[in-house]
Design a protein around this motif. Structure first.
Motif, mmCIF file in Angstrom:
data_model
loop_
_atom_site.group_PDB
_atom_site.id
_atom_site.type_symbol
_atom_site.label_atom_id
_atom_site.label_comp_id
_atom_site.label_asym_id
_atom_site.label_seq_id
_atom_site.Cartn_x
_atom_site.Cartn_y
_atom_site.Cartn_z
ATOM 1 N N VAL A 85 48.865 15.941 12.122
ATOM 2 C CA VAL A 85 48.930 14.535 11.203
ATOM 3 C C VAL A 85 49.838 13.597 12.109
ATOM 4 O O VAL A 85 51.321 14.201 12.697
ATOM 5 N N ILE A 86 49.170 12.444 13.481
ATOM 6 C CA ILE A 86 49.832 11.794 13.641
ATOM 7 C C ILE A 86 50.709 10.563 12.744
ATOM 8 O O ILE A 86 49.780 10.241 12.292
ATOM 9 N N VAL A 87 51.993 10.917 13.077
ATOM 10 C CA VAL A 87 52.891 9.844 12.749
ATOM 11 C C VAL A 87 53.216 8.901 13.905
ATOM 12 O O VAL A 87 53.846 9.504 14.485
ATOM 13 N N ALA A 88 53.229 7.335 13.930
ATOM 14 C CA ALA A 88 54.115 6.632 14.534
ATOM 15 C C ALA A 88 53.968 5.200 13.759
ATOM 16 O O ALA A 88 53.445 5.304 12.519
ATOM 17 N N CYS A 89 55.233 4.940 14.203
ATOM 18 C CA CYS A 89 55.273 3.086 13.942
ATOM 19 C C CYS A 89 54.597 2.112 14.685
ATOM 20 O O CYS A 89 53.908 2.126 15.979
ATOM 21 N N ALA A 90 53.737 1.347 14.189
ATOM 22 C CA ALA A 90 53.052 -0.096 14.597
ATOM 23 C C ALA A 90 53.707 -0.587 16.133
ATOM 24 O O ALA A 90 54.508 -0.716 15.994
ATOM 25 N N PRO A 91 52.511 -0.992 17.287
ATOM 26 C CA PRO A 91 53.637 -2.012 18.038
ATOM 27 C C PRO A 91 54.726 -2.519 17.831
ATOM 28 O O PRO A 91 53.644 -3.812 16.567
ATOM 29 N N GLY A 92 55.402 -2.603 18.206
ATOM 30 C CA GLY A 92 57.603 -4.050 17.531
ATOM 31 C C GLY A 92 57.489 -3.946 16.586
ATOM 32 O O GLY A 92 58.477 -4.112 16.813
ATOM 33 N N GLU A 93 57.131 -2.704 15.894
ATOM 34 C CA GLU A 93 57.853 -1.502 14.815
ATOM 35 C C GLU A 93 58.753 -0.904 15.566
ATOM 36 O O GLU A 93 58.446 0.033 15.923
ATOM 37 N N LEU A 94 60.265 -0.786 14.723
ATOM 38 C CA LEU A 94 61.648 -0.717 15.019
ATOM 39 C C LEU A 94 62.070 0.416 14.300
ATOM 40 O O LEU A 94 63.103 1.700 13.840
ATOM 41 N N HIS A 95 61.344 0.430 13.298
ATOM 42 C CA HIS A 95 62.014 1.325 11.988
ATOM 43 C C HIS A 95 61.338 2.421 11.865
ATOM 44 O O HIS A 95 60.235 2.456 11.020
ATOM 45 N N THR A 96 61.743 3.043 12.073
ATOM 46 C CA THR A 96 61.964 4.228 12.056
ATOM 47 C C THR A 96 62.250 5.753 10.694
ATOM 48 O O THR A 96 61.293 6.906 10.493
#
Length: 343
Positions: A220-231
């Motif tokens: 499963v790949i988990v990532a924030c959208a471009p420009g999103e910093l809330h991890t």
């Protein structure tokens, strides 16, 4: 005729701590991150007060008095009721005071240029009805007591499990600190940063699946959208997947669209989770692109299930994507993509 019996010596007065070795109630309150009214209430209700009063009126707290208060604060931060915490703090054998507690060369007031907290309001977070552990976590964070913060987080994860600890202890405390920060200018930023760091650390320490129980299959790949910093929400999800033995690749905050596209093509994941905290980072075009991306040989091509997670995706439906509304729902959806664990 004078008596030959010796005259009784006058009873020595109790020793008083020197003025430079004792602090006022206001200074102690600033040091511990509690309101002065709280210290007065503890003194009145539970006898957790200074041993000496200057001139019979002014409270002066010695290092030993402050050590008892620090124990009281640690216990209440872990959810112990105040009356019980007071009994334990008072009975603690010979507390060791912090040598900085009353040194005249160790300033306790606000630094130059830093606005002092309002009396009686320091640490008053808008928590509402929450678990005792959540209230204790918020109090410890406001005091910048990292030891107590870690202790509350460890206990919450051990006692309640990841999902409950996240939903009912960590998240309410984070939201309350965030609201306090937004309503107080630049104050409480340090509290939010400290709390976020320790929650992140606790999530990374969460236990993984035992050896041999890892689920076979693509990750499963988990990532924030471009420009999103809330991890942090994705860190909680990653901890839950790791606990279940689901293979996961966590890429963190603000992943560029091109990099995410390349990662999907290289890893061939079973699912992609894209987090957006606000509508300004919710790239719907990217979600549609990820949902349409396939790989593999002609006639046997595969794609990934796309989960658009977070409040930023609120609004019209996202064709080709699933929108989980909670950590538990996201874990259930992703867990269902894999066969049961071995054994």
């Amino acid at each position: 005729m004078p008596s030959s019996s010796p005259l009784p010596h006058p009873r020595p007065a109790p020793e008083r701590p020197p003025a430079e070795a004792a602090l006022t109630t206001g200074a102690v309150a600033r040091r511990l991150g509690v309101a002065p009214t709280t210290l007065r209430s503890w003194d009145r209700r539970y006898g957790i007060g200074p041993a000496h009063h200057q001139g019979g009126r002014h409270r002066r707290w010695s290092p030993a008095d402050i050590a008892v208060l620090e124990t009281m604060c640690r216990l209440t931060a872990s959810g112990v009721p105040p009356a019980e915490a007071a009994r334990a703090a008072s009975a603690a054998p010979d507390p060791v005071p912090d040598p900085r507690a009353a040194r005249p060369d160790h300033p306790t007031g606000p630094r130059p240029g830093v606005r002092p907290p309002r009396p009686g309001n320091h640490g008053a977070l808008p928590l509402g009805r929450v678990r005792a552990e959540c209230r204790g976590l918020a109090r410890a964070a406001v005091r910048l007591d990292s030891t107590a913060v870690d202790a509350v987080l460890r206990a919450a994860l051990a006692d309640h499990g990841l999902v409950t600890a996240w939903n009912e202890v960590m998240m309410p405390a984070l939201r309350a600190v965030g609201r306090k920060w937004e309503s107080s200018g630049e104050r409480y930023v340090e509290v939010e940063h400290l709390l976020s760091w320790h929650i992140s650390s606790a999530l990374r320490r969460a236990p993984a699946a035992p050896p041999g129980s890892e689920r076979p299959g693509p990750p499963v790949i988990v990532a924030c959208a471009p420009g999103e910093l809330h991890t942090l929400p994705l860190e909680a999800l990653t901890a839950g997947l790791t606990e279940r033995g689901v293979p996961v690749r966590m890429f963190g905050g603000a992943v560029p669209a091109d990099a995410l596209d390349e990662a999907v093509r290289r890893a061939g994941p079973a699912a992609v989770v894209l987090w957006s905290q606000s509508r300004t980072t919710a790239d719907r075009t990217l979600v549609r692109h990820l949902g349409a991306t396939t790989w593999g040989v002609r006639g046997a091509r595969h794609g990934a299930t796309v989960l658009a997670a977070g409040p930023g995706w609120a609004g019209p439906p996202l064709p080709g994507a699933v929108r989980p509304t909670s950590l538990a729902e996201a874990l259930r959806l992703l867990d269902g993509l894999y066969d049961p664990p071995p054994g």
